[in-house]
Motif scaffolding. Structure first.
Motif, PDB file in Angstrom:
ATOM      1  N   CYS A   1      -8.596   3.403  -2.364  1.00 43.73           N
ATOM      2  CA  CYS A   1      -8.319   2.922  -1.000  1.00 43.73           C
ATOM      3  C   CYS A   1      -9.616   2.570  -0.276  1.00 43.73           C
ATOM      4  O   CYS A   1      -9.648   1.662   0.556  1.00 43.73           O
TER       5      CYS A   1
ATOM      6  N   TYR B   1       2.144   1.596  -3.427  1.00 42.99           N
ATOM      7  CA  TYR B   1       1.054   2.019  -4.317  1.00 42.99           C
ATOM      8  C   TYR B   1       0.829   3.526  -4.224  1.00 42.99           C
ATOM      9  O   TYR B   1       0.731   4.229  -5.250  1.00 42.99           O
ATOM     10  N   VAL B   2       0.751   4.038  -2.991  1.00 43.10           N
ATOM     11  CA  VAL B   2       0.487   5.471  -2.811  1.00 43.10           C
ATOM     12  C   VAL B   2       1.638   6.299  -3.366  1.00 43.10           C
ATOM     13  O   VAL B   2       1.419   7.284  -4.102  1.00 43.10           O
TER      14      VAL B   2
ATOM     15  N   ILE C   1      -7.124   8.433  -5.732  1.00 44.42           N
ATOM     16  CA  ILE C   1      -6.410   7.455  -4.898  1.00 44.42           C
ATOM     17  C   ILE C   1      -7.260   7.070  -3.690  1.00 44.42           C
ATOM     18  O   ILE C   1      -7.362   5.895  -3.326  1.00 44.42           O
ATOM     19  N   GLY C   2      -7.893   8.068  -3.061  1.00 43.41           N
ATOM     20  CA  GLY C   2      -8.735   7.787  -1.900  1.00 43.41           C
ATOM     21  C   GLY C   2      -9.903   6.884  -2.229  1.00 43.41           C
ATOM     22  O   GLY C   2     -10.296   6.030  -1.426  1.00 43.41           O
TER      23      GLY C   2
ATOM     24  N   LEU D   1      -6.351   1.054   7.101  1.00 47.37           N
ATOM     25  CA  LEU D   1      -6.825   1.620   5.836  1.00 47.37           C
ATOM     26  C   LEU D   1      -7.652   2.877   6.069  1.00 47.37           C
ATOM     27  O   LEU D   1      -7.674   3.773   5.223  1.00 47.37           O
TER      28      LEU D   1
ATOM     29  N   LEU E   1     -11.020  -0.421   2.169  1.00 55.23           N
ATOM     30  CA  LEU E   1     -11.480  -0.028   3.496  1.00 55.23           C
ATOM     31  C   LEU E   1     -12.734  -0.793   3.894  1.00 55.23           C
ATOM     32  O   LEU E   1     -12.886  -1.191   5.057  1.00 55.23           O
TER      33      LEU E   1
ATOM     34  N   PHE F   1       0.830  -1.208   0.000  1.00 52.63           N
ATOM     35  CA  PHE F   1       0.000   0.000   0.000  1.00 52.63           C
ATOM     36  C   PHE F   1       0.864   1.258   0.000  1.00 52.63           C
ATOM     37  O   PHE F   1       0.533   2.248  -0.665  1.00 52.63           O
TER      38      PHE F   1
ATOM     39  N   LEU G   1      -5.215   5.731   6.377  1.00 56.33           N
ATOM     40  CA  LEU G   1      -4.666   6.060   5.053  1.00 56.33           C
ATOM     41  C   LEU G   1      -5.703   6.765   4.189  1.00 56.33           C
ATOM     42  O   LEU G   1      -5.406   7.802   3.561  1.00 56.33           O
ATOM     43  N   THR G   2      -6.918   6.230   4.161  1.00 53.97           N
ATOM     44  CA  THR G   2      -7.968   6.805   3.313  1.00 53.97           C
ATOM     45  C   THR G   2      -8.304   8.229   3.730  1.00 53.97           C
ATOM     46  O   THR G   2      -8.439   9.122   2.883  1.00 53.97           O
TER      47      THR G   2
END
Length: 729
Positions: free
Chosen positions: A192, A147-148, A188-189, A224, A196, A144, A227-228
């Motif tokens: 994610c 990926y980001v 991206i969010g 997650l 989630l 992850f 991150l989200t």
């Protein structure tokens, strides 16, 4: 210990060959391999497409896919849904087929040697914000992060190249850069957010497929979630900074467009997400659980206004994962409507409450399962998770839980039960679950070390009862050497061992199992008058409460056939409803507003589950009730238990309870290095299963020692497999 474990095989040679050889007929074995390979191929292809979505190659594929498929009645929304949401739904359908066809009590010893299994049981990180992290989980975190970083880098280069092609003033380029960067963060969010929602469905077939229980999956949801929300917050900040610099902040914040993204719904969705995020931080969650719990119900606002913000075709990217969550939530709602009989309730002298709940014979669970319990006299909204303290072999018509009195909710429950004889009242209980591991992994190890802190011994009582019953009844069971390490603050807590009331003489199977219980009383330097051996009879008298019926079988981990039909019918219902709305309403009346189409899309999702899925749930419920009414005799178990007690009354002098296997040390904490070294020397080089249930500090200490023992790699050292059974919301 070594002698006891090698005197004779635990099972007959015939049973060993049948259960542990791993030899199965060619056709079922081939079918299983093909189906599992198909599931993984589809999932990995979908995940790789998301990972490389920012690349030109995937973008070109998406354009070709949209041109190929948007001619249907579903238009571009259908094309995007097929690309990003349909694959995970197809994986779920195939997973139901796999679990229904090939699930079972398979505890094959050879699985312990596989690299995949060891990745999940080898702790890499033992301290820090993530807690104890296995090698497999660490690899997922790295993916992850990569990926980001990769996506942000690719989008930044693409945006810079795009802006350089325009002849604009430098400040205008800066504003455009901010807004395009915010757009990329939003993309991206959204991806994610797919991941989630996948681990938060308690009865998720995807979690069952890879045997990750909900208690573990909540950690992934928390990670997650952080991150989200970081990405969505950056998404919003980029736009707000740009609008502020251009002096149009208020105008843009209140904007609600028909064509394009509507800003105000996005602001409302972000505020709801931020409230959930802040109240879910560990200090708030630990000290103000009710605030966290109630605020987290804002997920409805978060999702609905996100759909209004981006419209139907963008929202369809994450719709598949959200749809699976809605499916799980509706079944949980239906199951929780049933009022469950409390067969008995009692307050133990060590500050715990014991509840025995009625359940139908066809509701399966294992010794590592847990339930969510609601008592409506205390709260209509609060649901608390508790590990079961009984084995499925203790009785077909009940399960029990031990509840430590720690907070307001548990204190009120204790007061109701302790005052019941003087002030008879009503306890209306409802249950969700049981949930947990798909297979009872405590039966996969010949050698077990169970490490508990305080009330964390509760699931281990279920494990011990399960193993004793299996050996007594001749059922498949690998464990031969079991060491229980139990740390408590006060000696009165040691009376919890009396919760296991096994009526068979220990001498009947002492040559098949070696059991050692090492208890540590950390806050007492010497034995009290009772020496921690408070008899179970000293608990308050049991009360019997009848309010409704047995637990409902409407649970995602229940009947696989009905659960699979429910998912398929609900999905088809959603597709049919959305198609009808598209043809007879959106196209007929020329509905073009993005936000309104997004609202219609999410309403079709909910209606597909409630209407079409509701019909299946109704039939499922009726069939389970009819099946239960034919065979359910709630008091048969108690009668049988009474007969067993009568039959063993003459053997009372030979019957031994768990307390007789216990050695108690006062004023000390467990020295895990010494304990593991001693255990390893006694059994030699073999696999040892470590299961921990207790506070984070205890988990970290045990994980650190497991890692140390495995990395030392001495010639005769055992391989320690770390497993956590702690539920930390």
């Amino acid at each position: 210990m070594a002698e006891l474990s090698t005197n004779r095989p635990l099972l007959s040679e015939e049973l060993q060959e049948k259960d542990y050889s791993g030899k199965t007929p060619l056709l079922p074995s081939l079918s299983k391999w093909v189906l599992k390979s198909l599931i993984w191929a589809l999932f990995l292809t979908w995940a790789v497409a998301i990972f490389f979505y920012s690349s030109e190659f995937v973008k070109d594929l998406q354009k070709k896919w949209i041109n190929l498929t948007q001619g249907t009645v579903f238009g571009i929304t259908g094309s995007i849904f097929l690309a990003f949401s349909a694959p995970i739904l197809v994986v779920a359908f195939l997973a139901f087929i796999y679990v229904a066809a090939f699930s079972g009590d398979n505890f094959k010893k050879k699985n312990l040697k596989s690299w995949w299994f060891r990745l999940w049981t080898f702790p890499v990180l033992v301290d820090g914000p993530f807690g104890v992290v296995s090698a497999a989980e660490f690899f997922g975190i790295l993916l992850f992060v990569i990926y980001v970083i990769w996506t942000i880098t690719a989008y930044t280069l693409e945006t810079s190249s795009l802006i350089s092609k325009f002849s604009l003033p430098s400040m205008q380029k800066w504003y455009l850069m901010l807004e395009l960067t915010g757009l990329r963060f939003g993309s991206i969010g959204l991806f994610c957010m797919i991941f989630l929602f996948l681990p938060v469905a308690r009865g998720s077939i995807l979690l069952r497929l890879i045997d990750i229980p909900f208690e573990h999956a909540t950690r992934y949801h928390v990670w997650l979630g952080h991150l989200t929300m970081i990405i969505f917050t950056l998404h919003g900040l980029c736009y707000m900074i740009s609008w502020s610099l251009q002096h149009r902040f208020k105008q843009e914040m209140l904007d609600w467009k028909d064509i394009g993204v509507a800003n105000l719904p996005g602001v409302i969705s972000l505020i709801a997400g931020l409230l959930m995020w802040v109240t879910s931080l560990h200090p708030v969650r630990k000290n103000y659980f009710e605030l966290f719990f109630y605020t987290h119900q804002l997920y409805v606002i978060f999702v609905v206004f996100l759909a209004l913000h981006v419209g139907d075709f963008i929202f369809s990217i994450a719709a598949g994962a959200i749809f699976l969550f809605i499916l799980d939530r509706f079944v949980r709602f239906c199951q929780s409507r049933t009022k469950v009989d409390i067969v008995s309730a009692a307050c133990r002298p060590c500050g715990t409450v014991e509840l025995i709940l009625s359940k139908p014979a066809n509701l399966r669970y294992n010794a590592l399962s847990f339930i969510f319990l609601q008592v409506r006299e205390l709260s209509w909204l609060q649901w608390h998770p508790f590990s079961v303290s009984s084995s499925p072999l203790d009785g077909k018509y009940h399960l029990s839980v031990l509840i430590k009195v720690l907070g307001t909710w548990t204190s009120k429950l204790q007061d109701i039960i302790s005052n019941f004889t003087e002030n008879p009242g009503k306890i209306t209980a409802s249950v969700e679950g049981p949930y947990g591991h798909e297979s009872p992994y405590h039966l996969m190890y010949e050698n077990l070390i169970l490490v508990a802190g305080g009330i964390g011994v509760s699931p281990f009582l279920a494990i011990l009862s399960d193993i004793l019953h299996r050996i007594s009844e001749g059922k498949p069971c690998l464990p031969k050497n079991i060491l229980v390490v139990w740390a408590v603050k006060k000696s009165k807590e040691l009376s919890l061992l009396s919760a296991v009331d096994f009526q068979t003489s220990w001498h009947s199977f002492s040559d098949k199992l070696h059991l050692d219980i090492q208890s540590y009383v950390t806050q007492e330097s010497e034995p009290s008058l009772e020496e921690g051996k408070v008899d179970g009879s000293m608990k308050s008298p049991s009360i019997f409460i009848t309010n409704g019926s047995s637990m409902s079988c409407l649970v995602g981990t229940g009947n696989n056939i009905w659960a699979g039909i429910y998912v398929v019918v609900s999905t088809l219902g959603f597709i049919i409803l959305f198609g009808m709305v598209e043809v007879y309403y959106i196209q007929h009346f020329n509905i073009y507003a993005w936000w309104y189409r997004g609202l219609l899309f999410i309403l079709c999702m909910v209606a597909g589950v409630v209407v079409f899925g509701g019909i299946v749930v109704f039939l499922w419920h009726k069939l389970e009730n009819r099946s239960s009414s034919y065979e359910e005799c709630p008091f048969d178990d108690e009668k049988s238990s009474g007969r067993r007690k009568e039959q063993t009354a003459d053997n009372e002098t030979t019957k031994t309870d768990l307390a007789s296997f216990q050695t108690i040390q006062y004023g000390y904490r467990p020295d895990f290095r010494a304990i593991f070294d001693s255990f390893s020397e006694q059994i030699g080089r073999t696999d040892v299963g470590i299961i921990v249930c207790g506070p984070p500090s205890l988990q970290s200490s045990v994980a650190r020692e497991c890692r140390s023992q495995n990395l030392r790699g001495r010639r005769n050292n055992s391989v320690f497999h770390f497993n956590s059974h702690s539920f930390d919301l």
